[in-house]
Design a protein around this motif. Sequence first.
Motif, PDB file in Angstrom:
ATOM      1  N   PRO A  90      34.813  11.812   7.231  1.00 38.00           N
ATOM      2  CA  PRO A  90      34.411  11.075   6.031  1.00 38.00           C
ATOM      3  C   PRO A  90      33.180  11.615   5.323  1.00 38.00           C
ATOM      4  CG  PRO A  90      34.973   9.554   7.796  1.00 38.00           C
ATOM      5  CD  PRO A  90      34.968  10.931   8.404  1.00 38.00           C
ATOM      6  N   LEU A  91      32.233  12.187   6.078  1.00 40.10           N
ATOM      7  CA  LEU A  91      30.978  12.621   5.477  1.00 40.10           C
ATOM      8  C   LEU A  91      31.208  13.648   4.362  1.00 40.10           C
ATOM      9  CD1 LEU A  91      27.915  12.323   5.541  1.00 40.10           C
ATOM     10  CD2 LEU A  91      27.844  14.119   7.283  1.00 40.10           C
ATOM     11  N   GLU A  92      32.139  14.553   4.570  1.00 37.80           N
ATOM     12  CA  GLU A  92      32.448  15.560   3.548  1.00 37.80           C
ATOM     13  C   GLU A  92      32.887  14.890   2.242  1.00 37.80           C
ATOM     14  OE1 GLU A  92      35.509  19.360   2.878  1.00 37.80           O
ATOM     15  OE2 GLU A  92      35.848  17.920   4.518  1.00 37.80           O
ATOM     16  N   ILE A  93      33.730  13.869   2.355  1.00 40.39           N
ATOM     17  CA  ILE A  93      34.225  13.163   1.169  1.00 40.39           C
ATOM     18  C   ILE A  93      33.101  12.356   0.529  1.00 40.39           C
ATOM     19  CG2 ILE A  93      35.992  11.568   0.322  1.00 40.39           C
ATOM     20  CD1 ILE A  93      37.558  12.168   2.936  1.00 40.39           C
ATOM     21  N   GLU A  94      32.286  11.709   1.368  1.00 44.79           N
ATOM     22  CA  GLU A  94      31.175  10.897   0.858  1.00 44.79           C
ATOM     23  C   GLU A  94      30.186  11.736   0.069  1.00 44.79           C
ATOM     24  OE1 GLU A  94      31.451   7.819   4.665  1.00 44.79           O
ATOM     25  OE2 GLU A  94      29.825   9.292   4.538  1.00 44.79           O
ATOM     26  N   HIS A  95      29.866  12.914   0.581  1.00 45.85           N
ATOM     27  CA  HIS A  95      28.939  13.796  -0.130  1.00 45.85           C
ATOM     28  C   HIS A  95      29.486  14.189  -1.502  1.00 45.85           C
ATOM     29  CE1 HIS A  95      26.322  15.409   3.435  1.00 45.85           C
ATOM     30  NE2 HIS A  95      25.962  14.216   3.028  1.00 45.85           N
ATOM     31  N   TRP A  96      30.786  14.489  -1.560  1.00 51.34           N
ATOM     32  CA  TRP A  96      31.357  14.925  -2.829  1.00 51.34           C
ATOM     33  C   TRP A  96      31.480  13.764  -3.808  1.00 51.34           C
ATOM     34  CZ3 TRP A  96      31.249  18.544  -5.963  1.00 51.34           C
ATOM     35  CH2 TRP A  96      32.189  18.723  -6.972  1.00 51.34           C
ATOM     36  N   LEU A  97      31.845  12.585  -3.328  1.00 52.85           N
ATOM     37  CA  LEU A  97      31.897  11.418  -4.211  1.00 52.85           C
ATOM     38  C   LEU A  97      30.518  11.115  -4.801  1.00 52.85           C
ATOM     39  CD1 LEU A  97      34.254   8.936  -2.281  1.00 52.85           C
ATOM     40  CD2 LEU A  97      34.680   9.978  -4.517  1.00 52.85           C
ATOM     41  N   ALA A  98      29.486  11.272  -3.990  1.00 50.10           N
ATOM     42  CA  ALA A  98      28.120  10.990  -4.457  1.00 50.10           C
ATOM     43  C   ALA A  98      27.688  11.921  -5.585  1.00 50.10           C
ATOM     44  CB  ALA A  98      27.139  11.080  -3.293  1.00 50.10           C
ATOM     45  N   GLU A  99      28.392  13.049  -5.747  1.00 45.68           N
ATOM     46  CA  GLU A  99      28.074  13.983  -6.827  1.00 45.68           C
ATOM     47  C   GLU A  99      28.616  13.505  -8.178  1.00 45.68           C
ATOM     48  OE1 GLU A  99      26.318  17.031  -6.517  1.00 45.68           O
ATOM     49  OE2 GLU A  99      25.828  16.117  -4.596  1.00 45.68           O
ATOM     50  N   HIS A 100      29.505  12.528  -8.172  1.00 47.71           N
ATOM     51  CA  HIS A 100      30.070  12.041  -9.437  1.00 47.71           C
ATOM     52  C   HIS A 100      28.986  11.311 -10.228  1.00 47.71           C
ATOM     53  CE1 HIS A 100      32.601   9.895 -12.326  1.00 47.71           C
ATOM     54  NE2 HIS A 100      33.541  10.787 -12.047  1.00 47.71           N
ATOM     55  N   PRO A 101      28.857  11.577 -11.512  1.00 46.86           N
ATOM     56  CA  PRO A 101      27.732  11.023 -12.289  1.00 46.86           C
ATOM     57  C   PRO A 101      27.693   9.507 -12.396  1.00 46.86           C
ATOM     58  CG  PRO A 101      29.339  12.110 -13.723  1.00 46.86           C
ATOM     59  CD  PRO A 101      29.697  12.478 -12.326  1.00 46.86           C
ATOM     60  N   THR A 102      28.803   8.819 -12.166  1.00 46.42           N
ATOM     61  CA  THR A 102      28.803   7.345 -12.283  1.00 46.42           C
ATOM     62  C   THR A 102      28.510   6.643 -10.967  1.00 46.42           C
ATOM     63  OG1 THR A 102      31.166   7.058 -11.776  1.00 46.42           O
ATOM     64  CG2 THR A 102      30.574   7.511 -14.081  1.00 46.42           C
ATOM     65  N   ILE A 103      28.583   7.390  -9.844  1.00 49.55           N
ATOM     66  CA  ILE A 103      28.514   6.748  -8.522  1.00 49.55           C
ATOM     67  C   ILE A 103      27.082   6.619  -8.034  1.00 49.55           C
ATOM     68  CG2 ILE A 103      29.109   7.031  -6.088  1.00 49.55           C
ATOM     69  CD1 ILE A 103      31.835   8.001  -6.924  1.00 49.55           C
ATOM     70  N   ASN A 104      26.761   5.434  -7.557  1.00 52.00           N
ATOM     71  CA  ASN A 104      25.454   5.144  -6.994  1.00 52.00           C
ATOM     72  C   ASN A 104      25.456   5.426  -5.484  1.00 52.00           C
ATOM     73  OD1 ASN A 104      22.778   4.138  -7.039  1.00 52.00           O
ATOM     74  ND2 ASN A 104      23.475   2.153  -6.335  1.00 52.00           N
ATOM     75  N   GLU A 105      26.380   4.797  -4.750  1.00 54.36           N
ATOM     76  CA  GLU A 105      26.547   5.032  -3.321  1.00 54.36           C
ATOM     77  C   GLU A 105      28.032   5.079  -2.998  1.00 54.36           C
ATOM     78  OE1 GLU A 105      23.127   3.161  -0.644  1.00 54.36           O
ATOM     79  OE2 GLU A 105      24.061   1.616  -1.885  1.00 54.36           O
TER      80      GLU A 105
END
Length: 498
Positions: free
Chosen positions: A407-422
């Motif tokens: 999951p950590l790999e996916i979490e790191h990449w999602l966090a790069e999205h400009p709208t995502i906070n956490e």
Amino acid sequence: MDWIGKRASIYPEKIALVDIEYNRSLTYKQLEESVALWVTYLKSIPIKKGERVAVLVENQIDIFEIMFACGSIGAIFVPLNYRLSEYELTYILQDCSPIVLLYNEKFQQMAKRLPVKNKVQLTDANWSCDNETVKRCKTNLTDDNPMMKNEPWLIIYTGGTTGRPKGVVLTYQAIFWNAINTIISWGLSNEEITLTYMPLFHTGGINALSFPILFNGGTVVVGNKFDPGAALRYLVEYKCSIALFVPTMYHMMQQTKEFESLDFSNMKVFLSGGAPCPLSIYDHFARKKLPFKEGYGLTEAGPNNFVITPDAALIKRGSVGKPMMLNDVKIMKFDGSEAGINEVGELLIRGGHVFKEYWNNPEATKETLQDGWLHTGDLARKDEEGFYYIVGRKKDMIISGGENVYPLEIEHWLAEHPTINEAVVIGLPDEKWGEVITAFITLKKGATVSEQELKQHCSYKLASYKIPKKFYVLDELPKTHVGKISKQALQSEYEQFI
């Protein structure tokens, strides 16, 4: 304890501890005197070697005074998580059966109901001291320096994410070796000043920096209720040189005006620990040219295990570094063989800083400590240059359609999205896939995003089988008592919808 007396002899007027909440500070001489008085008080209860002393207070410097007093008489110090419910605290107290419960006024009503015979409010245990009293009290300190002994000093209860909390028994030797390893490997001096908002019922608050810095003659500033702007102001006001915060705290701090405006020229390094750090936090520190690095630890080991310089951390983002001077690590694959370069396996740790046992739990001890190695339950990999990366928890690994997904790999990449906070990712039961990859996110203020946009973002970097099948947008992600995102809470709440 002997080393406190020696520090008091060398630096009698140097400030050892500062309590922001209570506007109180102690020099090393005053700390020695206070510990001596607590020794006398504990002996008067009486507390004997091996008996437990439980403490229920928020962050305040009395915790160190009592802890060192316990160490001087061989008693076992049990700091309680004051954020737990009465039911949870009752279980812990029945497990460790302390002779006395020390508490502050905030917990007076709860303390009355907890199952401990002797209950004492801190203000009732303290008394003023004159020179004769202090001299008399010092004679009660043991001549037998326990620092190198493999005897219990602390029991720190884990969060209980896999069931009932387990009491991690830390010996004098384990705490001593963690301190020495930290001082040597991280290059700490006796001029270090740290600010800790990490809870002092947690190994991160006691052992990550506080004990090593006190042992080395530095200063520990203790904060209580975390406010991101105030914490940054205190770093400057107290001229702090090093500090540890969890990623959630950094996330909040980087959104304040203080982070943008203040000068942190005294800070040698900002440390992140307690949970894997989103790479976006690295970006904010790099933009401000502030030294930042990530660490790794757990209650059962240290918690300090790796070393990395801020310069290396800029290049090796997400790495916790290389093993420290006085501990060994290795990565073992699920088939029992040692992992090769960039192969994922369970992280094992060995060294004098490793815990002794789980209190009253020989089965769990046997499962975790095997052939001298601590099996952490964390997944890691090592790159070609010997830098280690934490991939996630072994129990968090998702098996979807026969593929192992971290999951950590996916979490790191999602966090790069400009709208995502956490963002956090878990696996939920699924008849077809075994587990379905599910993402939970919070959005930045005023932002909106569609599921299709998120899947498109994931497809830029992730294999198709790693892309979450479901996305849930929440107002807030649940957190544990130490500020980590609680996957267990999400698992329990959302499994019913599958």
